[in-house]
Design an enzyme around this catalytic site. Structure first.
Site, PDB file in Angstrom:
ATOM      1  N   ASP A 203      36.831  38.987  29.093  1.00  0.00           N
ATOM      2  CA  ASP A 203      37.248  38.534  27.759  1.00  0.00           C
ATOM      3  C   ASP A 203      38.265  37.405  27.850  1.00  0.00           C
ATOM      4  O   ASP A 203      38.886  37.186  28.905  1.00  0.00           O
ATOM      5  CB  ASP A 203      37.826  39.710  26.951  1.00  0.00           C
ATOM      6  CG  ASP A 203      39.045  40.341  27.607  1.00  0.00           C
ATOM      7  OD1 ASP A 203      39.049  40.494  28.853  1.00  0.00           O
ATOM      8  OD2 ASP A 203      40.009  40.675  26.894  1.00  0.00           O
TER       9      ASP A 203
ATOM     10  N   GLU B  99      40.822  43.059  28.568  1.00  0.00           N
ATOM     11  CA  GLU B  99      42.141  42.922  29.205  1.00  0.00           C
ATOM     12  C   GLU B  99      43.161  42.328  28.257  1.00  0.00           C
ATOM     13  O   GLU B  99      44.335  42.700  28.265  1.00  0.00           O
ATOM     14  CB  GLU B  99      42.020  42.038  30.463  1.00  0.00           C
ATOM     15  CG  GLU B  99      43.252  42.031  31.367  1.00  0.00           C
ATOM     16  CD  GLU B  99      44.320  41.004  31.005  1.00  0.00           C
ATOM     17  OE1 GLU B  99      45.451  41.128  31.508  1.00  0.00           O
ATOM     18  OE2 GLU B  99      44.036  40.085  30.211  1.00  0.00           O
TER      19      GLU B  99
HETATM   20 ZN   LIG Z   1      43.864  37.223  32.400  1.00  0.00          ZN
END
Ligand SMILES: [Zn+2]
Length: 490
Positions: free
Chosen positions: A125, A192
Site C-alpha cells: 500500500d 502498513e
Molecule cells: Zn513504508
C-alpha cells in the site's frame, strides 16, 4: 618546591597514561559486524531497465491506504494479477497465502528444515497524494513514468521499489535453478500505512505454526547520502524502532465569567502542565542503546581527531551528547521525545472554559515503556491541581533492540557493503513505525534497511511530492536481495 615538583611529575605521568589510553583506544577501534562476515555470493544477471519498467507498472495500481475510508481491494487484486503474470516462477514455486485482506505471505521451503527461515518484507500500500498537490509533481503520481534515470510516482520508494526488487531477485535466482537450503518467506503487507493489520496477522500465523525466522528484514533505514556524523555516504541498518504514545492532558475548572477568573483557569492549568512536562523531560544519552552502537560502528571511519573523541566516550561522553543533542534528529536518537500537537479549550472570549486540553505525542526510546512514560508525565504534573493525563488508544512500546553481533546482522552488513563498496555500515534507530514491529517476538532479530542510496531530495518525496527511485537504486536493491538470498539461504 620539591612537593610541587612531585605533584607536577605525577600530573605529567597521569596525562601520559590518559593520553596513551586515548590513543591506543583510538587506533584499535574495530567496525561492528566485521567479525563473522560471510563471503557474499555473486548476483544472477538482472535486467535493470526491465525491472524499472515493472516498478513503473506496479505504481499504476492505486493501492492507497486511507485513514478515513473503507478498504478497497480492487487495486490490490489488479496488482496481484500483474505480479503473478510478471513473476511466474516465484508465484509457482512459493506457496502463496492471503491470511487477511490482501496481504501476501509466500513461502519457499528449503531443503534443510533445521535452518531457520529468512523473512523478507515489503508493503504493497501507499499513502494518498495530498489534495491540491497533484500538479506539483513532475509526472502524475500514479502514471508510473520513467525520466532522467528515475522511476517517478507514489510508492516508487515507499515501498513498491522494495517489493519489486525482492521479486526480481527471487525470479532471477529461480531462473538459474536456485534451490534454497534455508526456507525463504516473503511477507507483503497491504495496510502498513494505516494499521498494519496484515503484518500482524502474518506474524500471528507464523507464530501459531511455531515458525521463528532467523531474521526479518523490512524497510526503515537506508544508505544516506550524506550522513552528518561522518560527512559521507553511510549505510544505516535499523536495529530497533521507537514506540508511540499519545496522551491527552486535561485541565478542568468550574468556568464562569472571565471578569472574575480563578487563580488558575483550565487553560492555564494545561499551560503549566506542558511547561512542567517540558522541564522534567526524559532522560537519555549515549550510555547504551542504538545511538551508542551507531557511534561505535562509525568511529573507525572518522578522521583522527573525531575518532579520538568517539573512541573514548568514557571520557568525552558529556561533550558528545551535547553535540549530538544540538540537532533534532540527534535528540530523537538519544531519548523519548515529547511534542504537544493539538491545543483546545474555550468557545468565547469572555467565558472561562470548564475544560481545556492538549494532545501530546511521544515517541518512546527503547529504554522507556508506555507505562513508565505515562508515570513520568503524571509525576511531572502532580503538583498542579485539576490536571489529569490519560493515554489515547493505539500506543505501542518501542521494539526490542536486535543484536549487532549475530550472523544475521553480519550477513546484511556484508551484503550492503557488496552493493555499496567502501561505504561504512552502522546500526541505527528507526524513528517511525514499520510493519516489522509485529514480528518482534516471532523472528529472532528484526532489521530495517533498504539498500538504496538516498539524498535529501529522494527522502523529501517519501510521503511527499515527486516520490522517485533512481534506476541505480533499483539495480542496487535487486542485486542486494539476490545476493542476500543466495548467500544466506544456500
Ligand atoms: Zn513504508
Amino acid at each position: 618546591m620539591r612537593i610541587f615538583g612531585r605533584a607536577l611529575l605525577a600530573l605529567l605521568a597521569l596525562v601520559a597514561v590518559v593520553g596513551g589510553v586515548l590513543v591506543v583506544r583510538t587506533l584499535t577501534v574495530k567496525p561492528i559486524g566485521a567479525e563473522g562476515a560471510p563471503k557474499i555470493a555473486a548476483a544472477p544477471p538482472i535486467d535493470v531497465d526491465r525491472a524499472a519498467q515493472r516498478l513503473a507498472m506496479a505504481i499504476r495500481f492505486q493501492t492507497i491506504s486511507r485513514q478515513d475510508q473503507a478498504f478497497d481491494p480492487a487495486p490490490f487484486d489488479g496488482l496481484h494479477a500483474f505480479l503473478r503474470e510478471t513473476y511466474p516462477l516465484t508465484f509457482s514455486k512459493f506457496t502463496v497465502e492471503t491470511p487477511v485482506g490482501r496481504s501476501l505471505l509466500m513461502t519457499l521451503p528449503g531443503s534443510d528444515p533445521s535452518l531457520k527461515p529468512m523473512l523478507l518484507m515489503a508493503h504493497q500500500d501507499v499513502v494518498p497524494v495530498d489534495t491540491g498537490s497533484e500538479d506539483k509533481w513532475r509526472a502524475p503520481p500514479f502514471a508510473g513514468a520513467i525520466a532522467d534515470g528515475y522511476v517517478l510516482g507514489r510508492g516508487a520508494t515507499d515501498d513498491k521499489g522494495t517489493l519489486i526488487a525482492i521479486l526480481e531477485a527471487t525470479e532471477a535466482l529461480l531462473a538459474q535453478g536456485f534451490t534454497p537450503k534455508r526456507t525463504i518467506i516473503l511477507a507483503f503487507g497491504h495496510d502498513e500505512e494505516v494499521s498494519g493489520s496484515g503484518a500482524k496477522a502474518m506474524a500471528e500465523l507464523l507464530k501459531s505454526r511455531g515458525v521463528t525466522p532467523w531474521f526479518a528484514l523490512d524497510e526503515g533505514l537506508a544508505i544516506v547520502d550524506r550522513f552528518p556524523l561522518t560527512g559521507k555516504t553511510t549505510a544505516l541498518i535499523g536495529i530497533a524502532e521507537k514506540g508511540y504514545l499519545t496522551v491527552k492532558v486535561t485541565g478542568v475548572d468550574v468556568g464562569g465569567h472571565s471578569s472574575m477568573p480563578p487563580r488558575l483557569t483550565a487553560a492555564e492549568k494545561v499551560a503549566k502542565a506542558l511547561v512542567a512536562i517540558d522541564d522534567k523531560g526524559f532522560p537519555g544519552g549515549l550510555e547504551s542503546g542504538p545511538a551508542r552502537l551507531m557511534l561505535e560502528a562509525l568511529t573507525p571511519d572518522l578522521p583522527f581527531a573525531q575518532r579520538l573523541v568517539m573512541a573514548n566516550l568514557w571520557l568525552f561522553r558529556p561533550v558528545v551528547e551535547g553535540e549530538v543533542g544540538k540537532s533534532r534528529a540527534g535528540e530523537a536518537l538519544m531519548r523519548t521525545t515529547v511534542a504537544p500537537t493539538i491545543l483546545a479549550g474555550g468557545t468565547k472570549e469572555n467565558v472561562l472554559p470548564q475544560e481545556a486540553s492538549a494532545i501530546v505525542n511521544l515517541r518512546l526510546h527503547p529504554r522507556d515503556t508506555m507505562e513508565s512514560a505515562l508515570a513520568r508525565l503524571r509525576a511531572a504534573v502532580a503538583g498542579i491541581e485539576g490536571v489529569t493525563i490519560e493515554p489515547l488508544p493505539r500506543g505501542q512500546n518501542a521494539s526490542p533492540v536486535s543484536t549487532t553481533t549475530g550472523d544475521a546482522y553480519a550477513l546484511i552488513a556484508a551484503t550492503a557493503q557488496a552493493v555499496a563498496p567502501g561505504v561504512p555500515v552502522a546500526p541505527g534507530l528507526v524513528l517511525g513505525a514499520t510493519d516489522s514491529r509485529h514480528f518482534a517476538g516471532v523472528a529472532e532479530n528484526v532489521y530495517r534497511f533498504a539498500p538504496a542510496v538516498f539524498t535529501d531530495a529522494d527522502l523529501a518525496g517519501i510521503h511527499g511530492t515527486d516520490e522517485r527511485l533512481s534506476i541505480a537504486n533499483i539495480k542496487r536493491m535487486t542485486t542486494f536481495y539476490a545476493q542476500l538470498v543466495a548467500t544466506g539461504a544456500s
